[in-house]
Design an enzyme around this catalytic site. Structure first.
Site, PDB file in Angstrom:
ATOM      1  N   THR A 113       2.423  70.416-103.836  1.00  0.00           N
ATOM      2  CA  THR A 113       2.051  69.911-105.170  1.00  0.00           C
ATOM      3  C   THR A 113       1.839  71.037-106.183  1.00  0.00           C
ATOM      4  O   THR A 113       1.790  70.793-107.382  1.00  0.00           O
ATOM      5  CB  THR A 113       0.731  69.127-105.096  1.00  0.00           C
ATOM      6  OG1 THR A 113      -0.307  70.035-104.676  1.00  0.00           O
ATOM      7  CG2 THR A 113       0.815  67.982-104.098  1.00  0.00           C
ATOM      8  N   ARG A 160      -3.205  77.420-103.236  1.00  0.00           N
ATOM      9  CA  ARG A 160      -2.289  76.523-103.937  1.00  0.00           C
ATOM     10  C   ARG A 160      -1.526  75.711-102.904  1.00  0.00           C
ATOM     11  O   ARG A 160      -0.870  76.280-102.032  1.00  0.00           O
ATOM     12  CB  ARG A 160      -1.336  77.408-104.743  1.00  0.00           C
ATOM     13  CG  ARG A 160      -0.623  76.718-105.831  1.00  0.00           C
ATOM     14  CD  ARG A 160       0.081  77.729-106.684  1.00  0.00           C
ATOM     15  NE  ARG A 160       1.172  78.399-106.000  1.00  0.00           N
ATOM     16  CZ  ARG A 160       2.265  78.814-106.614  1.00  0.00           C
ATOM     17  NH1 ARG A 160       2.401  78.646-107.907  1.00  0.00           N
ATOM     18  NH2 ARG A 160       3.220  79.414-105.948  1.00  0.00           N
ATOM     19  N   ASP A 208       4.705  86.958-102.865  1.00  0.00           N
ATOM     20  CA  ASP A 208       3.383  86.384-102.614  1.00  0.00           C
ATOM     21  C   ASP A 208       2.355  87.519-102.514  1.00  0.00           C
ATOM     22  O   ASP A 208       2.400  88.334-101.591  1.00  0.00           O
ATOM     23  CB  ASP A 208       3.423  85.575-101.305  1.00  0.00           C
ATOM     24  CG  ASP A 208       2.129  84.808-101.094  1.00  0.00           C
ATOM     25  OD1 ASP A 208       2.180  83.573-101.040  1.00  0.00           O
ATOM     26  OD2 ASP A 208       1.051  85.458-100.984  1.00  0.00           O
ATOM     27  N   ASP A 217       0.211  87.602 -99.236  1.00  0.00           N
ATOM     28  CA  ASP A 217       0.996  88.021 -98.069  1.00  0.00           C
ATOM     29  C   ASP A 217       1.347  89.505 -98.146  1.00  0.00           C
ATOM     30  O   ASP A 217       1.316  90.215 -97.143  1.00  0.00           O
ATOM     31  CB  ASP A 217       2.280  87.195 -97.973  1.00  0.00           C
ATOM     32  CG  ASP A 217       2.012  85.781 -97.473  1.00  0.00           C
ATOM     33  OD1 ASP A 217       0.926  85.538 -96.908  1.00  0.00           O
ATOM     34  OD2 ASP A 217       2.891  84.917 -97.647  1.00  0.00           O
TER      35      ASP A 217
HETATM   36  C1  PRP Z   1      -1.842  82.769-105.373  1.00  0.00           C
HETATM   37  C2  PRP Z   1      -2.496  83.657-106.409  1.00  0.00           C
HETATM   38  C3  PRP Z   1      -3.221  82.668-107.273  1.00  0.00           C
HETATM   39  C4  PRP Z   1      -2.296  81.479-107.245  1.00  0.00           C
HETATM   40  C5  PRP Z   1      -1.535  81.446-108.537  1.00  0.00           C
HETATM   41  O1  PRP Z   1      -2.751  82.408-104.413  1.00  0.00           O
HETATM   42  O2  PRP Z   1      -3.303  84.636-105.857  1.00  0.00           O
HETATM   43  O3  PRP Z   1      -4.510  82.337-106.804  1.00  0.00           O
HETATM   44  O4  PRP Z   1      -1.402  81.657-106.150  1.00  0.00           O
HETATM   45  O5  PRP Z   1      -0.771  80.302-108.634  1.00  0.00           O
HETATM   46  P1  PRP Z   1      -1.042  79.188-109.729  1.00  0.00           P
HETATM   47  O6  PRP Z   1      -1.237  79.885-111.027  1.00  0.00           O
HETATM   48  O7  PRP Z   1       0.228  78.367-109.682  1.00  0.00           O
HETATM   49  O8  PRP Z   1      -2.244  78.394-109.318  1.00  0.00           O
HETATM   50  P2  PRP Z   1      -2.357  81.511-103.143  1.00  0.00           P
HETATM   51  O9  PRP Z   1      -2.581  80.076-103.437  1.00  0.00           O
HETATM   52  O10 PRP Z   1      -0.984  81.900-102.673  1.00  0.00           O
HETATM   53  O11 PRP Z   1      -3.440  81.898-102.071  1.00  0.00           O
HETATM   54  P3  PRP Z   1      -3.707  83.296-101.311  1.00  0.00           P
HETATM   55  O12 PRP Z   1      -4.331  84.219-102.317  1.00  0.00           O
HETATM   56  O13 PRP Z   1      -4.664  82.887-100.248  1.00  0.00           O
HETATM   57  O14 PRP Z   1      -2.409  83.818-100.772  1.00  0.00           O
HETATM   58  N1  URA Z   2       1.314  83.264-106.144  1.00  0.00           N
HETATM   59  C1  URA Z   2       1.845  84.429-105.751  1.00  0.00           C
HETATM   60  O1  URA Z   2       1.275  85.137-104.914  1.00  0.00           O
HETATM   61  N2  URA Z   2       3.021  84.805-106.295  1.00  0.00           N
HETATM   62  C2  URA Z   2       3.661  84.076-107.214  1.00  0.00           C
HETATM   63  O2  URA Z   2       4.745  84.483-107.682  1.00  0.00           O
HETATM   64  C3  URA Z   2       3.096  82.859-107.605  1.00  0.00           C
HETATM   65  C4  URA Z   2       1.902  82.471-107.065  1.00  0.00           C
END
Ligand code: PRP
Ligand code: URA
Length: 227
Positions: A123, A119, A215, A218
């Site tokens: 944006t 994400r 997160d 993370d």
């Molecule tokens: C997180 C999560 C989803 C997304 C959700 O991933 O695992 O994929 O955010 O958010 P949304 O519903 O607003 O799209 P992230 O983009 O942080 O990537 P990561 O898993 O690599 O940390």
């Molecule tokens: N992605 C995450 O990992 N946590 C949130 O709360 C939202 C998006």
């Protein structure tokens, strides 16, 4: 009433469409509180993601199709069942990876198709960076694995990729969902069922779920300290 720790009591989630399944099982709610706790370290966090995924995934697979097979026990011949659906597990990188082992324990013959989406922090739109799906769908039932459903952008993008691929039956398996994400997905794709452990209160201005767990990527992988 639902408390902010995500233990919804019947009534609060009445607005949810019937395609959204929120588990109220005590084992899940107990583990969810530990998962949310900021003191939970990455090792314990990964264990909890795996354990809750197993329990939510078990529910999500409840209507997988079966066919009858003959079975000979030491006593006599009988009729058993085997999976008729070809199951596809689609973990969304990165955070969805932590859900995969549990789902493979439940469905050892499942195919695994990774999708890389992150994400954009500014944006909040999903950016696709990994997709090795073959030309046409090779499964009957796709389960998208992602612990967090926040704005719904990533889930919607994943569903669109899978539909273009030819997938017909798609389910979304999350640990925590925000109302905003549930609305976005169910409005755009009313045919996609959502299974999750909690629907939380709201998103904050940065698109993070409240109360949420922070997160998910993370916290599983011990990254993010430099933010
Ligand atoms: C997180 C999560 C989803 C997304 C959700 O991933 O695992 O994929 O955010 O958010 P949304 O519903 O607003 O799209 P992230 O983009 O942080 O990537 P990561 O898993 O690599 O940390
Ligand atoms: N992605 C995450 O990992 N946590 C949130 O709360 C939202 C998006």
């Amino acid at each position: 009433m639902a408390d902010s720790a995500g233990s919804p009591v019947a009534g609060d989630l009445e607005w949810l469409p019937s395609t959204v399944h929120v588990s109220h099982h005590p084992a899940i709610l107990h583990k969810l509180a530990l998962l949310r706790d900021q003191r939970t370290d990455p090792k314990k966090f990964r264990e909890l993601v795996r354990e809750i995924s197993w329990l939510v995934g078990y529910e999500a697979l409840a209507d997988a199709r079966l066919r009858q097979v003959p079975v000979v026990t030491p006593m006599e011949q009988t009729v058993g069942a085997e999976l008729a659906d070809r199951i596809g597990l689609v973990p969304i990188l990165r955070a969805g990876l932590g859900m995969l082992d549990a789902m493979l324990e439940l469905m050892p013959t499942a195919q695994v198709w990774h999708l890389g989406l992150f994400r954009d922090e500014r944006t909040l739109r999903p950016v696709e960076y990994y997709n090795k799906l073959p030309d046409s769908a090779t499964v009957d039932l796709c389960l998208i694995l992602d612990p967090m459903l926040a704005t719904g952008g990533s889930a919607t993008a994943a569903i669109e990729v899978l539909k273009r691929w030819g997938a017909v039956r798609i389910k979304l398996v999350n640990l925590i969902a925000a109302p905003e994400g549930v609305r976005a997905v169910t409005e755009a794709h009313p045919d996609v069922e959502i299974h999750c452990a909690a629907v939380d209160r709201q998103l904050n201005e940065r698109g993070y779920i409240l109360p949420g767990l922070g997160d998910a990527g993370d916290r599983q992988f011990g990254t993010g300290q430099g933010d």
